[in-house]
Design a protein around this motif. Structure first.
Motif, PDB file in Angstrom:
ATOM      1  N   GLU A   1     -26.228  19.872  -9.415  1.00  0.00           N
ATOM      2  CA  GLU A   1     -26.461  20.351 -10.768  1.00  0.00           C
ATOM      3  C   GLU A   1     -27.687  21.262 -10.802  1.00  0.00           C
ATOM      4  O   GLU A   1     -28.765  20.867 -10.358  1.00  0.00           O
ATOM      5  CB  GLU A   1     -26.667  19.147 -11.697  1.00  0.00           C
ATOM      6  CG  GLU A   1     -26.873  19.487 -13.151  1.00  0.00           C
ATOM      7  CD  GLU A   1     -27.099  18.240 -14.006  1.00  0.00           C
ATOM      8  OE1 GLU A   1     -27.368  18.404 -15.204  1.00  0.00           O
ATOM      9  OE2 GLU A   1     -27.018  17.123 -13.455  1.00  0.00           O
ATOM     10  N   VAL A   2     -27.533  22.467 -11.326  1.00  0.00           N
ATOM     11  CA  VAL A   2     -28.665  23.375 -11.499  1.00  0.00           C
ATOM     12  C   VAL A   2     -29.381  23.006 -12.789  1.00  0.00           C
ATOM     13  O   VAL A   2     -28.793  23.036 -13.870  1.00  0.00           O
ATOM     14  CB  VAL A   2     -28.195  24.845 -11.566  1.00  0.00           C
ATOM     15  CG1 VAL A   2     -29.384  25.762 -11.837  1.00  0.00           C
ATOM     16  CG2 VAL A   2     -27.501  25.246 -10.272  1.00  0.00           C
TER      17      VAL A   2
ATOM     18  N   ASP B   1     -37.790  20.209  -6.810  1.00  0.00           N
ATOM     19  CA  ASP B   1     -38.582  21.113  -7.635  1.00  0.00           C
ATOM     20  C   ASP B   1     -39.319  22.065  -6.706  1.00  0.00           C
ATOM     21  O   ASP B   1     -40.199  21.654  -5.941  1.00  0.00           O
ATOM     22  CB  ASP B   1     -39.570  20.310  -8.477  1.00  0.00           C
ATOM     23  CG  ASP B   1     -40.068  21.088  -9.687  1.00  0.00           C
ATOM     24  OD1 ASP B   1     -39.866  22.313  -9.725  1.00  0.00           O
ATOM     25  OD2 ASP B   1     -40.668  20.469 -10.584  1.00  0.00           O
ATOM     26  N   GLY B   2     -38.948  23.346  -6.732  1.00  0.00           N
ATOM     27  CA  GLY B   2     -39.539  24.311  -5.816  1.00  0.00           C
ATOM     28  C   GLY B   2     -41.023  24.501  -6.058  1.00  0.00           C
ATOM     29  O   GLY B   2     -41.479  24.584  -7.204  1.00  0.00           O
TER      30      GLY B   2
ATOM     31  N   ASP C   1     -19.196  29.398   0.786  1.00  0.00           N
ATOM     32  CA  ASP C   1     -20.331  29.405  -0.146  1.00  0.00           C
ATOM     33  C   ASP C   1     -20.914  27.994  -0.090  1.00  0.00           C
ATOM     34  O   ASP C   1     -20.227  27.033  -0.454  1.00  0.00           O
ATOM     35  CB  ASP C   1     -19.829  29.749  -1.557  1.00  0.00           C
ATOM     36  CG  ASP C   1     -20.894  30.338  -2.447  1.00  0.00           C
ATOM     37  OD1 ASP C   1     -22.091  30.133  -2.182  1.00  0.00           O
ATOM     38  OD2 ASP C   1     -20.525  31.012  -3.435  1.00  0.00           O
ATOM     39  N   ARG C   2     -22.174  27.850   0.384  1.00  0.00           N
ATOM     40  CA  ARG C   2     -22.649  26.492   0.723  1.00  0.00           C
ATOM     41  C   ARG C   2     -24.105  26.264   0.333  1.00  0.00           C
ATOM     42  O   ARG C   2     -24.959  27.140   0.481  1.00  0.00           O
ATOM     43  CB  ARG C   2     -22.487  26.247   2.227  1.00  0.00           C
ATOM     44  CG  ARG C   2     -22.897  24.841   2.662  1.00  0.00           C
ATOM     45  CD  ARG C   2     -22.767  24.649   4.166  1.00  0.00           C
ATOM     46  NE  ARG C   2     -21.401  24.832   4.620  1.00  0.00           N
ATOM     47  CZ  ARG C   2     -21.047  25.634   5.624  1.00  0.00           C
ATOM     48  NH1 ARG C   2     -21.965  26.333   6.264  1.00  0.00           N
ATOM     49  NH2 ARG C   2     -19.790  25.742   5.973  1.00  0.00           N
ATOM     50  N   TYR C   3     -24.390  25.032  -0.146  1.00  0.00           N
ATOM     51  CA  TYR C   3     -25.737  24.538  -0.364  1.00  0.00           C
ATOM     52  C   TYR C   3     -26.162  23.665   0.814  1.00  0.00           C
ATOM     53  O   TYR C   3     -25.343  22.925   1.383  1.00  0.00           O
ATOM     54  CB  TYR C   3     -25.816  23.666  -1.617  1.00  0.00           C
ATOM     55  CG  TYR C   3     -25.451  24.331  -2.906  1.00  0.00           C
ATOM     56  CD1 TYR C   3     -26.131  25.457  -3.358  1.00  0.00           C
ATOM     57  CD2 TYR C   3     -24.433  23.812  -3.710  1.00  0.00           C
ATOM     58  CE1 TYR C   3     -25.812  26.048  -4.573  1.00  0.00           C
ATOM     59  CE2 TYR C   3     -24.100  24.394  -4.918  1.00  0.00           C
ATOM     60  CZ  TYR C   3     -24.793  25.516  -5.346  1.00  0.00           C
ATOM     61  OH  TYR C   3     -24.473  26.095  -6.546  1.00  0.00           O
TER      62      TYR C   3
ATOM     63  N   VAL D   1     -33.164  21.689  -8.988  1.00  0.00           N
ATOM     64  CA  VAL D   1     -31.779  21.244  -8.890  1.00  0.00           C
ATOM     65  C   VAL D   1     -31.730  19.733  -8.722  1.00  0.00           C
ATOM     66  O   VAL D   1     -32.681  19.108  -8.246  1.00  0.00           O
ATOM     67  CB  VAL D   1     -31.040  21.913  -7.699  1.00  0.00           C
ATOM     68  CG1 VAL D   1     -30.940  23.408  -7.889  1.00  0.00           C
ATOM     69  CG2 VAL D   1     -31.730  21.589  -6.381  1.00  0.00           C
ATOM     70  N   ARG D   2     -30.611  19.158  -9.124  1.00  0.00           N
ATOM     71  CA  ARG D   2     -30.364  17.727  -8.944  1.00  0.00           C
ATOM     72  C   ARG D   2     -29.186  17.556  -8.009  1.00  0.00           C
ATOM     73  O   ARG D   2     -28.169  18.249  -8.139  1.00  0.00           O
ATOM     74  CB  ARG D   2     -30.058  17.058 -10.285  1.00  0.00           C
ATOM     75  CG  ARG D   2     -29.637  15.589 -10.163  1.00  0.00           C
ATOM     76  CD  ARG D   2     -29.236  15.016 -11.504  1.00  0.00           C
ATOM     77  NE  ARG D   2     -28.691  13.659 -11.354  1.00  0.00           N
ATOM     78  CZ  ARG D   2     -27.555  13.240 -11.896  1.00  0.00           C
ATOM     79  NH1 ARG D   2     -26.823  14.064 -12.659  1.00  0.00           N
ATOM     80  NH2 ARG D   2     -27.124  11.997 -11.697  1.00  0.00           N
ATOM     81  N   ILE D   3     -29.312  16.627  -7.071  1.00  0.00           N
ATOM     82  CA  ILE D   3     -28.207  16.268  -6.198  1.00  0.00           C
ATOM     83  C   ILE D   3     -28.054  14.752  -6.208  1.00  0.00           C
ATOM     84  O   ILE D   3     -29.027  14.027  -6.403  1.00  0.00           O
ATOM     85  CB  ILE D   3     -28.420  16.778  -4.747  1.00  0.00           C
ATOM     86  CG1 ILE D   3     -29.689  16.182  -4.132  1.00  0.00           C
ATOM     87  CG2 ILE D   3     -28.478  18.295  -4.703  1.00  0.00           C
ATOM     88  CD1 ILE D   3     -29.867  16.501  -2.664  1.00  0.00           C
ATOM     89  N   TYR D   4     -26.833  14.297  -6.018  1.00  0.00           N
ATOM     90  CA  TYR D   4     -26.642  12.850  -6.013  1.00  0.00           C
ATOM     91  C   TYR D   4     -25.464  12.472  -5.141  1.00  0.00           C
ATOM     92  O   TYR D   4     -24.552  13.275  -4.885  1.00  0.00           O
ATOM     93  CB  TYR D   4     -26.450  12.306  -7.433  1.00  0.00           C
ATOM     94  CG  TYR D   4     -25.251  12.842  -8.179  1.00  0.00           C
ATOM     95  CD1 TYR D   4     -23.983  12.271  -8.039  1.00  0.00           C
ATOM     96  CD2 TYR D   4     -25.387  13.925  -9.050  1.00  0.00           C
ATOM     97  CE1 TYR D   4     -22.896  12.765  -8.740  1.00  0.00           C
ATOM     98  CE2 TYR D   4     -24.297  14.432  -9.752  1.00  0.00           C
ATOM     99  CZ  TYR D   4     -23.056  13.841  -9.596  1.00  0.00           C
ATOM    100  OH  TYR D   4     -21.971  14.343 -10.283  1.00  0.00           O
ATOM    101  N   CYS D   5     -25.508  11.237  -4.665  1.00  0.00           N
ATOM    102  CA  CYS D   5     -24.378  10.576  -4.007  1.00  0.00           C
ATOM    103  C   CYS D   5     -24.299   9.195  -4.617  1.00  0.00           C
ATOM    104  O   CYS D   5     -25.212   8.369  -4.426  1.00  0.00           O
ATOM    105  CB  CYS D   5     -24.586  10.510  -2.483  1.00  0.00           C
ATOM    106  SG  CYS D   5     -23.243   9.711  -1.584  1.00  0.00           S
ATOM    107  N   GLU D   6     -23.263   8.953  -5.381  1.00  0.00           N
ATOM    108  CA  GLU D   6     -23.147   7.702  -6.117  1.00  0.00           C
ATOM    109  C   GLU D   6     -23.024   6.513  -5.166  1.00  0.00           C
ATOM    110  O   GLU D   6     -22.580   6.653  -4.015  1.00  0.00           O
ATOM    111  CB  GLU D   6     -21.943   7.772  -7.040  1.00  0.00           C
ATOM    112  CG  GLU D   6     -22.072   8.840  -8.129  1.00  0.00           C
ATOM    113  CD  GLU D   6     -20.786   9.087  -8.885  1.00  0.00           C
ATOM    114  OE1 GLU D   6     -19.707   8.752  -8.323  1.00  0.00           O
ATOM    115  OE2 GLU D   6     -20.842   9.612 -10.013  1.00  0.00           O
ATOM    116  N   PRO D   7     -23.441   5.322  -5.603  1.00  0.00           N
ATOM    117  CA  PRO D   7     -23.323   4.126  -4.761  1.00  0.00           C
ATOM    118  C   PRO D   7     -21.912   3.969  -4.207  1.00  0.00           C
ATOM    119  O   PRO D   7     -20.920   4.230  -4.888  1.00  0.00           O
ATOM    120  CB  PRO D   7     -23.694   2.988  -5.717  1.00  0.00           C
ATOM    121  CG  PRO D   7     -24.618   3.636  -6.714  1.00  0.00           C
ATOM    122  CD  PRO D   7     -24.073   5.025  -6.897  1.00  0.00           C
TER     123      PRO D   7
END
Length: 376
Positions: free
Chosen positions: A94-95, A120-121, A30-32, A102-108
């Protein structure tokens, strides 16, 4: 069968708790997937996160093509029972609004590749035709569902010592969410598949073009074929933006004309012919701008040290760089090419977006008459 927070929802599809899926096939996933670009050739970012319940793992990665380098940060951990926990090391998903935002992040981190981004679609999420493949000896090789969407990005990105303020007027991209059965994890013994490979079975052509036009609408083309060009699945649609009503209109069957770089299966250029939603001829010229080579550490192409679903221990996070400044370096990073392209339509419209190209094994329509063949 331990319960988890997801079991609170009235969404069960089997008699199992949510930590178990409907099949015991090791290859269930199951993948984004997300990509982002600044509507130019400056950089191309691809990131994703997957869960593999029957392998007990989850992982995430980001890969950015910038200058002559591919920058990668990747992470893997044990999945546990809580499938709502969509974080892996520095990565998170995060939905904010279902099928829209949706929000996506990669922390420092120590590798200097970080982001906090919101997608934002601009069009409705569109469900793609189901993909199903079975080996001649009977085992299901692929059985997947997927939906996809294009939109605008906002937030912050740091890569290669540079910081970018991301705004949706310029920064665009596509996302998808797929799930089902597809080869993942540590390699399995080939068994009878050796016989099929030696006889030429296993040729596979895949291409996916989410073309985002300046008005926010989408021309979406998707096709998969066997080694002789027999089309197993296709999609061809024009999706209007939310602002214009979000109508989905089917178009004619696309005909792909690919020009490959000599000595590789990477695209030098492409042209697509089809009929639009009104039955009128439509031609699309594709100019490649920049490629993310997913064999460079993302996990999509299995390597001895990293593959989607491969067990890496309780938690592992690492960064990698790959030099793509020479033809020899790039040629070693096939066969899955994520190519940011500029599209010119015979309607006068101009758009940007991914041209995903995968040609595996024998594929006779393009002259690849044996599994190791490349363009002359």
């Amino acid at each position: 069968m331990p319960i988890s927070p997801m079991d609170e929802f009235l969404a069960h599809q089997t008699c199992e708790t949510f930590d178990h899926v409907f099949t015991s096939d090791r290859n269930f996933y199951d993948r984004y997937y997300f990509n982002m670009h600044p509507s130019s050739d400056e950089l191309f970012l691809i990131t994703g996160m997957g869960q593999y319940p029957n392998l007990g793992t989850t992982d995430a990665f980001v890969s950015v093509s910038h200058g002559d380098t591919i920058y990668v940060v990747r992470a893997s951990r044990e999945l546990g029972i809580d499938r709502m926990q969509s974080t892996v090391g520095p990565f998170g998903f995060e939905v904010l609004e279902g099928l829209k935002k949706v929000r996506i992040y990669c922390e420092p981190n120590e590798w200097g590749l970080a982001f906090d981004l919101t997608f934002d679609g601009t069009v409705p999420a569109i469900e793609e035709p189901r993909t199903f493949q079975r080996y001649p000896h009977g085992r299901v090789h692929m059985d997947t569902s997927r939906y996809s969407q294009v939109g605008g990005w906002s937030g912050q990105l740091e890569v290669a010592g540079q910081s970018y303020t991301v705004t949706p007027d310029k920064w665009k991209g596509a996302r998808d969410h797929s799930w089902g059965v597809r080869a993942i994890g540590e390699p399995e013994p080939p068994g009878i598949r050796v016989k099929g490979a030696s006889s030429g079975f296993g040729g596979f052509f895949h291409t996916w073009l989410p073309i985002q036009i300046e008005d926010g609408s989408l021309y979406k083309l998707f096709a998969e074929e066997d080694q002789d060009g027999n089309r197993n699945v296709e999609e061809s649609a024009h999706v209007k933006s939310f602002a214009d009503g979000g109508e989905i209109r089917n178009m004619g069957s696309p005909r792909f004309h690919f020009d490959y770089i000599s000595g590789t299966r990477e695209l030098k250029g492409a042209r697509v012919e089809l009929e639009d939603a009104d039955g009128q001829p439509l031609e699309i010229q594709c100019t490649p701008l920049r490629t993310v080579y997913l064999a460079a550490g993302s996990g999509y192409i299995p390597n001895p040290d990293w593959s989607h679903g491969m067990y890496q221990g309780e938690l592992k996070v690492e960064g990698k760089t790959f030099d793509v400044s020479t033809p020899e370096a790039r040629a070693a990073l096939g066969p899955l090419y994520e190519t940011l392209s500029r599209y010119e339509l015979s309607t006068g419209e101009v758009g940007y977006g991914l041209l995903e190209n995968l040609v595996v094994g024998t594929y006779r329509p393009h002259g690849f008459n044996d599994p190791g063949a490349v363009a002359p």
